[in-house]
Each structure stands twice: as C-alpha cells, then as structure tokens.
Design a protein around this motif. Sequence first.
Motif, PDB file in Angstrom:
ATOM      1  N   LEU A 406       0.852  -1.180   0.000  1.00 29.67           N
ATOM      2  CA  LEU A 406       0.000   0.000   0.000  1.00 29.67           C
ATOM      3  C   LEU A 406       0.894   1.238   0.000  1.00 29.67           C
ATOM      4  N   VAL A 407       0.508   2.212  -0.816  1.00 28.30           N
ATOM      5  CA  VAL A 407       1.310   3.437  -0.898  1.00 28.30           C
ATOM      6  C   VAL A 407       0.759   4.461   0.098  1.00 28.30           C
ATOM      7  N   ALA A 408       1.645   5.034   0.889  1.00 26.20           N
ATOM      8  CA  ALA A 408       1.216   6.054   1.842  1.00 26.20           C
ATOM      9  C   ALA A 408       0.686   7.263   1.083  1.00 26.20           C
ATOM     10  N   ASN A 409      -0.359   7.802   1.595  1.00 24.61           N
ATOM     11  CA  ASN A 409      -1.019   8.905   0.931  1.00 24.61           C
ATOM     12  C   ASN A 409      -0.681  10.220   1.632  1.00 24.61           C
ATOM     13  N   PRO A 410      -0.043  11.158   0.904  1.00 23.15           N
ATOM     14  CA  PRO A 410       0.344  12.420   1.557  1.00 23.15           C
ATOM     15  C   PRO A 410      -0.870  13.193   2.074  1.00 23.15           C
ATOM     16  N   ASP A 411      -2.072  12.915   1.493  1.00 20.50           N
ATOM     17  CA  ASP A 411      -3.268  13.614   1.963  1.00 20.50           C
ATOM     18  C   ASP A 411      -3.629  13.228   3.386  1.00 20.50           C
ATOM     19  N   LEU A 412      -3.053  12.120   3.863  1.00 20.72           N
ATOM     20  CA  LEU A 412      -3.416  11.649   5.191  1.00 20.72           C
ATOM     21  C   LEU A 412      -2.419  12.094   6.248  1.00 20.72           C
ATOM     22  N   GLN A 413      -1.517  12.961   5.874  1.00 23.09           N
ATOM     23  CA  GLN A 413      -0.491  13.333   6.845  1.00 23.09           C
ATOM     24  C   GLN A 413      -0.954  14.457   7.758  1.00 23.09           C
ATOM     25  N   PRO A 414      -0.372  14.491   8.958  1.00 24.28           N
ATOM     26  CA  PRO A 414      -0.695  15.577   9.866  1.00 24.28           C
ATOM     27  C   PRO A 414      -0.475  16.906   9.157  1.00 24.28           C
ATOM     28  N   GLY A 415      -1.396  17.822   9.334  1.00 24.52           N
ATOM     29  CA  GLY A 415      -1.267  19.112   8.675  1.00 24.52           C
ATOM     30  C   GLY A 415      -2.056  19.164   7.380  1.00 24.52           C
ATOM     31  N   SER A 416      -2.390  17.970   6.808  1.00 24.27           N
ATOM     32  CA  SER A 416      -3.181  17.979   5.577  1.00 24.27           C
ATOM     33  C   SER A 416      -4.617  18.375   5.918  1.00 24.27           C
ATOM     34  N   GLU A 417      -5.339  18.750   4.868  1.00 26.41           N
ATOM     35  CA  GLU A 417      -6.713  19.212   5.067  1.00 26.41           C
ATOM     36  C   GLU A 417      -7.573  18.096   5.658  1.00 26.41           C
ATOM     37  N   HIS A 418      -7.363  16.897   5.129  1.00 30.19           N
ATOM     38  CA  HIS A 418      -8.158  15.757   5.581  1.00 30.19           C
ATOM     39  C   HIS A 418      -7.911  15.471   7.066  1.00 30.19           C
ATOM     40  N   HIS A 419      -6.642  15.552   7.433  1.00 29.46           N
ATOM     41  CA  HIS A 419      -6.277  15.315   8.832  1.00 29.46           C
ATOM     42  C   HIS A 419      -6.982  16.328   9.728  1.00 29.46           C
ATOM     43  N   ARG A 420      -6.947  17.574   9.298  1.00 29.29           N
ATOM     44  CA  ARG A 420      -7.574  18.635  10.109  1.00 29.29           C
ATOM     45  C   ARG A 420      -9.068  18.425  10.223  1.00 29.29           C
ATOM     46  N   SER A 421      -9.702  18.065   9.089  1.00 27.51           N
ATOM     47  CA  SER A 421     -11.158  17.947   9.142  1.00 27.51           C
ATOM     48  C   SER A 421     -11.568  16.753  10.013  1.00 27.51           C
ATOM     49  N   LEU A 422     -10.754  15.703  10.010  1.00 27.95           N
ATOM     50  CA  LEU A 422     -11.054  14.564  10.890  1.00 27.95           C
ATOM     51  C   LEU A 422     -10.893  14.962  12.355  1.00 27.95           C
ATOM     52  N   GLN A 423      -9.845  15.709  12.616  1.00 27.10           N
ATOM     53  CA  GLN A 423      -9.602  16.170  13.983  1.00 27.10           C
ATOM     54  C   GLN A 423     -10.806  16.984  14.470  1.00 27.10           C
ATOM     55  N   GLU A 424     -11.277  17.862  13.592  1.00 24.76           N
ATOM     56  CA  GLU A 424     -12.429  18.690  13.934  1.00 24.76           C
ATOM     57  C   GLU A 424     -13.651  17.833  14.202  1.00 24.76           C
ATOM     58  N   ALA A 425     -13.839  16.831  13.308  1.00 21.28           N
ATOM     59  CA  ALA A 425     -15.022  15.980  13.429  1.00 21.28           C
ATOM     60  C   ALA A 425     -15.011  15.223  14.751  1.00 21.28           C
ATOM     61  N   ILE A 426     -13.840  14.725  15.137  1.00 24.38           N
ATOM     62  CA  ILE A 426     -13.744  13.956  16.380  1.00 24.38           C
ATOM     63  C   ILE A 426     -14.090  14.844  17.576  1.00 24.38           C
ATOM     64  N   ALA A 427     -13.645  16.091  17.493  1.00 29.73           N
ATOM     65  CA  ALA A 427     -13.864  16.990  18.631  1.00 29.73           C
ATOM     66  C   ALA A 427     -15.286  17.554  18.655  1.00 29.73           C
ATOM     67  N   GLY A 428     -15.946  17.609  17.483  1.00 28.98           N
ATOM     68  CA  GLY A 428     -17.240  18.317  17.409  1.00 28.98           C
ATOM     69  C   GLY A 428     -18.443  17.405  17.205  1.00 28.98           C
ATOM     70  N   ASP A 429     -19.497  17.987  16.599  1.00 29.92           N
ATOM     71  CA  ASP A 429     -20.772  17.256  16.470  1.00 29.92           C
ATOM     72  C   ASP A 429     -20.913  16.545  15.134  1.00 29.92           C
ATOM     73  N   GLN A 430     -19.943  16.731  14.231  1.00 28.89           N
ATOM     74  CA  GLN A 430     -20.104  16.066  12.927  1.00 28.89           C
ATOM     75  C   GLN A 430     -20.133  14.555  13.092  1.00 28.89           C
ATOM     76  N   MET A 431     -19.462  14.065  14.097  1.00 29.89           N
ATOM     77  CA  MET A 431     -19.485  12.621  14.348  1.00 29.89           C
ATOM     78  C   MET A 431     -20.442  12.328  15.484  1.00 29.89           C
ATOM     79  N   TYR A 432     -21.182  11.252  15.311  1.00 22.42           N
ATOM     80  CA  TYR A 432     -22.079  10.815  16.381  1.00 22.42           C
ATOM     81  C   TYR A 432     -22.238   9.305  16.271  1.00 22.42           C
ATOM     82  N   LEU A 433     -22.923   8.731  17.224  1.00 24.13           N
ATOM     83  CA  LEU A 433     -23.088   7.276  17.221  1.00 24.13           C
ATOM     84  C   LEU A 433     -24.533   6.900  16.940  1.00 24.13           C
ATOM     85  N   VAL A 434     -24.686   5.759  16.294  1.00 24.99           N
ATOM     86  CA  VAL A 434     -26.008   5.143  16.179  1.00 24.99           C
ATOM     87  C   VAL A 434     -25.910   3.771  16.840  1.00 24.99           C
ATOM     88  N   TYR A 435     -27.044   3.226  17.191  1.00 29.24           N
ATOM     89  CA  TYR A 435     -27.039   2.004  18.011  1.00 29.24           C
ATOM     90  C   TYR A 435     -27.878   0.926  17.345  1.00 29.24           C
TER      91      TYR A 435
END
Length: 690
Positions: A406-435
């Motif tokens: 598997l080739v490492a994807n530079p988009d997944l590195q710390p500082g990338s946009e994707h990394h930031r948006s995931l960080q935000e999602a984990i901290a905020g309401d974009q992520m939630y649980l269903v049961y």
Amino acid sequence: MRQEEPPTSGGLPGALRVYVAGVIASGLVVGALAFRVGVEEGFAPHAPFLAVVFAITMVVAEVLPVQFLRKEDQVVTTVSLAYFCGMIFVLPGYGAVLAAAAASASADALRRISPVKLAFNAAMFMLSIFAGTLVLRMGGAQDLLTMPQTGVGFLITTFAACAVIYLVNNLLLLRVVSILEGDRYLATVRRDLLASLPTDGMLLPLGPILVVVGSSHPVLLPFAMLLTAVVYVSAKVAAECQHDATRDPLSGLLNRRAFDASAEAALEKGQRTGTRLAMYLMDLNGFKAINDSLGHHVGDEVITGIAERLVAAAPPDAIVARMGGDEFAVLLPEISGTEAAVEIAERLSAVFDAPISPDHAREADLAVTGSIGLAVSGPGWSTVTELARAADAAMYACKRRSNRYLVANPDLQPGSEHHRSLQEAIAGDQMYLVYQPLLDTRTEAVLAFEALARWEHPEHGMISPVEFIQDMEAMSGLIGPFTERVLDDALLALASMHAAGHMVQVQVNISPLNLADPSFVSTVVEALDRHDIDGRWLVLEITETALMADADAARRTLAELLSFGIGVAMDDFGSGHSSLSMLKDIPLTGLKIDRSFTADSHSERGEAMLRMLVQLAHIHGLQSTAEGVEDKVLQRRMAAVGFDVVQGYGIGRPMSLDQTLAWLAGRASLDLAVELNVAEAGLPQHVPNR
Ligand code: C2E
Ligand code: CA
Ligand code: CA
C-alpha cells in the motif's frame, strides 16, 4: 584509501567519466615523465633487498584490504601506503612512481577490480607518489640512504612529502565521492578529508622508518614491519566493529540504525539534488505463530529466506535492512516517482509468491505472507522519521486490508486538510453514534446495542465509517482520541438507557491500534468510572488484525480488560486471516460470525458451516453472535442453528439514541415478560445477571 565498489549500477555519471579519464590521462603523463627520468638516472635501487621486500609487501597488502562502509560507499584501506612511501627513498629518481602503479595494478588485477577502477587507482598512486617525490627532491632529502640526513629541514621535508601523498590521494578520491553524492567538492573535502587520517595518516610516516631500519639493521626489519601489521589489525578490528554495529547477525542485512543513517544520508542528498527516494517497510503476517508452533529454528529460516529473496528482488542500488523481529525495510535512494516505486513494491511483494521450505521443519512448505507499506519522499515528508511513520502507517493499513502493499497517501499526513477535518469531526458534532440492537435468540430480549460511528461531513455528506476509520488508522494521533470519544458517547448513551430502566450492554468497536496503545486499558476504565458504569456492561469488539501485529501485547491487554469484567468479542470472525488454533489462547468472551456466513445459510453446506462455527464458539466458552440477520426467516434459522445472539437489519437498523430509547420503550412489555427467564438461559458469564 581507494575506491572500491561501484556505488551505482549501470553507467557512471557523465561528469565522473570525464573526471576519471582526466585522472588516468594525468597518471599516464606523470608515469611517462617518471620513466624518462628513470632512464636518465637509472632504475637501480639504492637497496635492492629493500626494494624487493617492499614490492612484495605492497602487492600482498593491496590484496588484503580492510573494507569500511563510509556513507553509502565502500572504501578500503591497505597498509601498502607505508611501503609506497618507503619506496620513494629506496628507488632513486621517480622509479617509485612506476613501482607504485605496478603494485596497485597487479593487486587490483588479482582482485578482479574493473579495469577502469584499476587504471584510476594506479593513476592516483602515480600522481601522489610523484608529488611526494617532487617534494623530497626539492628539499634535497630523497637520498635517505647514501647521505644520512639530520636537522629540522630534513624532518620538515619528509613530513611534507608524507602530507602531500596523503593530500593528493584523498583529494583525487574525494572528487569521485562528491560527484557520486551530488555534493559540492569543497563540502565533501571539508567533511571527509580527515576520515582516513587514523589509518592512512599513520601509515605514511612509517615509510622512512622502514627504510632506515631496513638499511641499517635489516634483521630488525620484521619488527618495523610489525608496526604496519599493528595498523592493519587495528583497522580490521575497527572495520569488524563497524560491520557488527551496522549488521543484523541473523540475516546479514543492515540493522535499523544503519538503515536510518543511510536513509538520512540519502534524503539529505535527495534534497540537494532534487531526487526522490522511496522507503518500504515490510512486516510478515503471522510470524509469531510460525515461531511458536514450529520453533525458533524454523522462524530463523523464514527470516533468512525472506532476507535473501528481498536482496535478490531489490534493485542493485537499494538498501535492504532488517529492522528487528519480522520487520524489514528497503530504501531506494533514487526513484523517479510513485509509479516506479509501485513497480518495485510489486517486485518486492513477489518474495511471498513461493513458499519457504525450511530445513528444520519436517512439515510441508510454509506459505509466508507479509504486508508492505511504502512512502515516497516529497513535499509531505521531509524527514526520515516522517517518511518512516508514513510507510509504517501504510503497512499497517495494508495489513488490515490484506493487501500485498500500500502506498502512503500524503493527503493523510498531519497538517493535511483531511487530517484537520477529521480532527475537527472527532472533537465536534459532525461525528455521532447510532445504536443497533442485539437480541437473545431464545428469549428475544434485547441484550445489547452495538455503537456504530457516523460522520456527517458539512460538504461531502455522510461518509462511511469503513472509509474514515481506515484513514484515521493511517494517520498518526487520531484513532486514540476517536475511540475515546466513541467510548464516552456510548457510555453516556448507555447511562440514559439504564436510567430508563433498560439494563442492556453496549458494544464498542475498537481499532487494532487501540490495543497496541499501552494506556488503552486505563482509558477504558477511566471512561467507565466517569459514567459510573460497571465493566460488565461494556463489550469491546476487536478484529483479527489486532492480533497480527503484536499478538503478545494484544493478549495481555485483552486479559487485563477481562479482569475488569469487560467483555471482548471477536468481530467479523471468518472474514480474515483467522486461524482456529488462535482462538484457544486469546482472552475473549464472544465470537461474532461474519455476515457472509449468515448470507450463505440457505445452502446445506452454508448451514453446516454455521453449525460448526457455533460449535467452535461454544467449545471455547464464547457467546456466539450471528451478524447480518436481515429478516425474520434468517433470525429463526440462526436460532435453530444454535446462535446465542442475533444482530441485523431484520432485528433493527442502527438508530439514533432518541430512536433507540423509543424503540426500547416499545419493546418494554416484551422485555418484562422475558426478564425472568434470562437467568435460566445459561448465558456466558460476562453477560450481566439481571
Ligand atoms: P462492523 O463492526 O462489522 O459493523 C456492522 C456493520 O454492518 C455496520 O455498518 C452495520 O450498519 C452493518 N449491518 C448491520 N446489520 C446489517 C445487515 O443486516 N445487513 C447488512 N448488509 N449490514 C448490516 P457500518 O455502521 O457502516 O460500520 C461498518 C464498519 O465500520 C463496522 O463494521 C466497523 O468495523 C467500523 N466501525 C463502525 N463504527 C466504529 C467505531 O466506532 N470504531 C471502530 N473502530 N470501527 C467502527
Ligand atoms: Ca462490530
Ligand atoms: Ca461485524
């Protein structure tokens, strides 16, 4: 010091070819000049005996070099330098120039060094000895034997001659190094000029001593020669130490430290010259099982076998290392881009094509597989650590997906946009649980809810957990906070279910990476404490991959979790690399059979398979859960087959907490009727008694 191995395969760089040709031509001119002087002044040595001894020793010493690894190049040191230097006092005129060339060339020929290198080395010696002789002549000191010299002038001249030989030799060679490394000549000289001082620098002054002793007291010559042997032995010991310090003793490959150093040098060079490098990290799958079941001898053979294949599969300029355990690494110091890197990954992964046939195992051949993660240097990764982390994450993700590489994807590195948006999602309401509910097959009581993560991205809409969890696992520093958040939300939801009188469990999915985190157990226990919930209400779902990276560590973590009353279920059982024997020594409480088996239950074979899987769970004292139960027919069939628990769209879809509470309230009457029977149903011990 002299040039040894070709640092890169194939043709030499153009600039190097021109330079080498120039040195060889200059050597020839100087050789011709020396010859002419020799013809005029005569070649007869002052001390024929010494000349013969020196000439023989020179060739012998040249044939027995000590090899050092300097940066990526092999350089060699020989003690012949002392005799080369002595020769300028023994042979009058410039005869020493020709003798040095002849000795160097015959030794190189004996060692089958390529003709170009042979010519280069000979020319290099002709030029340096010529310069040394010139200095001696100018100082009037070349005739050490016939007119014994005293005084400071003689000392300075002799010292200067030695220094000049050393300098010319090194400066000529360092030009080759600077071209090959793409470095500025001055920078290379500044960095490397003194590197050979402890060997070459010590040998040169022995020249005059050998001459004086050999001519005045020839019987004592062996003692003087012993001094050169001392230098030889200590250089050899130093080289062996260097070899031991950089090699893995089992496979003979470079070790982690040497690999990191090479990677550092290659990256530094790449940044100077604009070339990119590719780093591959490889880990064998299930190596521990081989070691445990077949013994360490067989394990060792697997390691050496794979090491040999890797070396054969890697391009000639690749650096191959064993990083420890069953982990290998390959570095390509120069790669045109990701496409070329992938091509090499394909070649490297072919080491798993053929099984390994160990001598020690009388068993059949071993099919060994592994996962390769690769990262190509570029804007995303500017240090070896970053590159290695990216390759490691890719390797891990690769293992999880059962890919070969598997080739490492530079988009997944710390500082990338994707990394930031995931960080935000984990901290905020974009992520939630269903049961999603899990039912007891006998009583149809709701036993538990599986918490499933959802991410509603403000722009991209709903993103599947399969996707974003993989991304998080491939990035550093995300999966820990994510799982903590999921645990917290799930336990909060559970508290409200309990508050409403529904005494159910919550099942939380955890990533294999969580199990590898030494603080994971305390994270879970603290979350339980925060919500004041007993461990028996929590079940963690793990996948088989969790056990593949470091099974021992995973086992310890699981046992510790169990000691807090927390349940652990193996998720998607049968979908991956499960081995039946694995089940007996992993601390578990439940087995969730992958939904592909449920879907296959209409056939006779499928049904028999399911029965077998239920049996397997029960033999190990595990609660069996059928996943993907999409309708009532399947639910009944799963109950008939013997499953303890069912889960699927047929029972209930994943719901929000509010929906879940409403759904539970709707079933409350049924639960009540059933509650009394639960204790008699003989559920596994970790299921809370009610
Ligand atoms: P999983 O743990 O095997 O979860 C079951 C998945 O199957 C869920 O998909 C669920 O919605 C789906 N499913 C349930 N019943 C049925 C059915 O009857 N038929 C079919 N076709 N599918 C059914 P979902 O929610 O998309 O989750 C997918 C995977 O994502 C999960 O597989 C799990 O591996 C991962 N995941 C979800 N939430 C988390 C989480 O909080 N942490 C971690 N580490 N992984 C999670
Ligand atoms: Ca699950
Ligand atoms: Ca599952």
